[in-house]
Structures are given as structure tokens and as C-alpha cells.
Design a protein around this motif. Structure first.
Motif, mmCIF file in Angstrom:
data_model
loop_
_atom_site.group_PDB
_atom_site.id
_atom_site.type_symbol
_atom_site.label_atom_id
_atom_site.label_comp_id
_atom_site.label_asym_id
_atom_site.label_seq_id
_atom_site.Cartn_x
_atom_site.Cartn_y
_atom_site.Cartn_z
ATOM 1 N N THR A 176 4.068 -57.363 -12.574
ATOM 2 C CA THR A 176 4.327 -56.063 -13.622
ATOM 3 C C THR A 176 3.138 -55.209 -13.493
ATOM 4 O O THR A 176 1.899 -55.527 -13.234
ATOM 5 C CB THR A 176 4.733 -56.728 -14.716
ATOM 6 N N PRO A 177 3.290 -54.165 -14.314
ATOM 7 C CA PRO A 177 2.263 -52.986 -14.218
ATOM 8 C C PRO A 177 1.347 -53.706 -15.179
ATOM 9 O O PRO A 177 0.016 -53.563 -14.905
ATOM 10 C CB PRO A 177 2.698 -51.947 -14.967
ATOM 11 N N ARG A 206 -2.094 -62.132 -9.844
ATOM 12 C CA ARG A 206 -1.468 -62.949 -10.988
ATOM 13 C C ARG A 206 -2.361 -63.991 -11.487
ATOM 14 O O ARG A 206 -2.543 -64.197 -12.590
ATOM 15 C CB ARG A 206 0.064 -63.764 -10.610
ATOM 16 N N ARG A 259 -0.569 -56.199 -13.250
ATOM 17 C CA ARG A 259 -1.675 -55.326 -12.156
ATOM 18 C C ARG A 259 -2.929 -54.632 -12.934
ATOM 19 O O ARG A 259 -3.944 -54.932 -12.483
ATOM 20 C CB ARG A 259 -0.888 -54.181 -11.467
ATOM 21 N N ASP A 301 6.730 -58.629 -19.925
ATOM 22 C CA ASP A 301 5.523 -57.897 -19.295
ATOM 23 C C ASP A 301 4.966 -58.890 -18.209
ATOM 24 O O ASP A 301 3.884 -58.717 -17.398
ATOM 25 C CB ASP A 301 4.548 -57.443 -20.157
ATOM 26 N N ALA A 302 5.350 -60.240 -18.229
ATOM 27 C CA ALA A 302 4.748 -61.094 -17.201
ATOM 28 C C ALA A 302 5.758 -62.299 -16.748
ATOM 29 O O ALA A 302 6.928 -62.361 -17.670
ATOM 30 C CB ALA A 302 3.483 -61.725 -17.886
ATOM 31 N N ASP A 303 5.677 -62.692 -15.714
ATOM 32 C CA ASP A 303 6.493 -63.539 -15.220
ATOM 33 C C ASP A 303 6.447 -65.065 -15.904
ATOM 34 O O ASP A 303 5.520 -65.325 -16.636
ATOM 35 C CB ASP A 303 6.581 -63.856 -13.656
ATOM 36 N N THR A 331 7.331 -61.369 -9.674
ATOM 37 C CA THR A 331 7.065 -59.766 -9.433
ATOM 38 C C THR A 331 5.588 -59.395 -10.287
ATOM 39 O O THR A 331 5.654 -59.893 -11.435
ATOM 40 C CB THR A 331 8.074 -58.992 -9.883
ATOM 41 N N ASP A 390 10.982 -65.522 -10.580
ATOM 42 C CA ASP A 390 10.695 -64.184 -10.268
ATOM 43 C C ASP A 390 9.157 -63.963 -10.539
ATOM 44 O O ASP A 390 8.798 -64.276 -11.718
ATOM 45 C CB ASP A 390 11.613 -63.279 -11.156
#
Ligand SMILES: [Fe+2]
Ligand SMILES: [Fe+2]
Length: 196
Positions: free
Chosen positions: A9-10, A57, A13, A104-106, A7, A5
């Protein structure tokens, strides 16, 4: 699989744009270094043709890697997993920041931050790039001609550049049986094996 994953995350970002969480403990000079590392990471990701999320990222990893670099090591030591607790105070900030960022992070980004000073055989491109960007960012005064020549070969020649940097940073320690962390020894062995 831990890395599946990725994705954005806020928090990631925001960090990609240089907006950092309020728990960050980094002095102004440090923040400048973090921004230079992030700029290199963004530039390399774009040159590699990675997409917007991947590029975010990479930039976020640059901004976040030293998030706790100016915190008191006595405060960080109890935060880190047992395998990192005996590290010298200066090296605790990577594992500590990864703990703080967990959720909060992958996983790939966390590994990159956790091991940006030690190296790690689980690194994929992001972790390897961060390890290199931290060392090669243009604000470093160490051996400027050599580091500039290595920057010019990035990112297309990343694996060979990594071998040179790993050899320079940790090869002698590992070969002399010095006190390298197990992650560092495994990383060195991995990078050496790729040369054969
Ligand atoms: Fe660092
Ligand atoms: Fe750094």
C-alpha cells in the motif's frame, strides 16, 4: 484467506523509506530504535532473496511496529479489541498500532505489528523476523554478546534462533504458569513443538 493479499500500500511504501504517518507517537530515541529494526528487517529480507515488494513490507514493519509506543496507554486501551484490553499499559501499543493501520497494510503485516511483543502462532516469516529484530537490534544493551551471536546466525537459522529467544523471553513465564497472554502461550507451544 487473511494473508493472501500482500500488496504494498502507499502507507507501507512510504514507511519502508522511513516516512511515517503523522499520527505516529514516538520520541526521537524510539524512532532511532524503529530505524535500526527496519534496517535489520531489510537486510534479512534481502539476504533471503525476497523481492522488492516483500523487502519493502519487512522494512515497513520495522518502522511501524512501535508507531504508538509513546502514546498514553489510557488513550490506547479503548482502541484495542477486547482480547487485548487487559494487557499492561506498556504492551497495548502493538494491538493499537495494528488497529490504526487496518486498511492501510496487509493482514500479515498487521499481525506482525499487533503481536510483536506477545508473539503469535499465526506468524509467518515476517512476523517471526519482526519479533526477533525488535529483540536483536544492535542498540539493545541486554546481553550484547549473546544477541550478537544470534544476529550472526540470522536470517538463515531463523527458526532455531527464534526458539532460543522465545525460550529466554517467555519460556520461564509459561512453564511457571505465569500470566502469559493466550497468544504468547500458543506461540511458545508452537515453537517448542517445532524442536521435536
Ligand atoms: Fe514495541
Ligand atoms: Fe520495538
Amino acid at each position: 484467506m487473511q494473508h493472501a493479499d500482500t500488496t504494498v500500500t502507499p502507507l507501507v511504501r512510504d514507511a519502508a523509506e522511513g516516512r511515517l504517518p503523522d499520527w505516529v507517537q514516538a520520541k526521537p530515541k524510539r524512532r532511532e530504535h524503529m530505524a535500526r529494526v527496519a534496517n535489520l528487517m531489510r537486510q534479512w529480507a534481502m539476504e533471503l532473496g525476497l523481492g522488492d515488494d516483500e523487502t519493502a513490507r519487512w522494512a515497513a514493519a520495522g518502522y511501524l511496529h512501535d508507531a504508538l509506543r509513546d502514546a498514553d496507554p489510557d488513550e490506547l486501551r479503548p482502541m484495542v479489541p477486547p482480547g487485548f484490553r487487559e494487557l499492561p499499559g506498556k504492551l497495548l501499543h502493538g494491538p493499537a498500532a495494528a488497529e490504526r493501520l487496518d486498511g492501510d497494510a496487509d493482514g500479515e503485516l498487521l499481525d506482525a505489528v499487533r503481536c510483536h511483543t506477545l508473539g503469535c502462532p499465526r506468524f509467518r516469516a515476517l512476523g517471526r523476523a519482526l519479533y526477533l529484530a525488535d529483540f536483536l537490534e544492535p542498540g539493545r544493551t541486554f546481553s550484547p554478546e549473546w544477541t550478537e551471536s544470534l544476529r550472526r546466525r540470522m536470517p538463515r537459522d531463523m527458526d532455531a534462533v527464534l526458539r532460543e529467544v522465545v525460550e529466554a523471553r517467555i519460556g520461564h513465564v509459561v512453564r511457571s504458569g505465569g500470566t502469559a497472554h493466550p497468544e504468547t502461550k500458543a506461540f511458545h507451544a508452537q515453537v517448542q513443538a517445532e524442536a521435536r
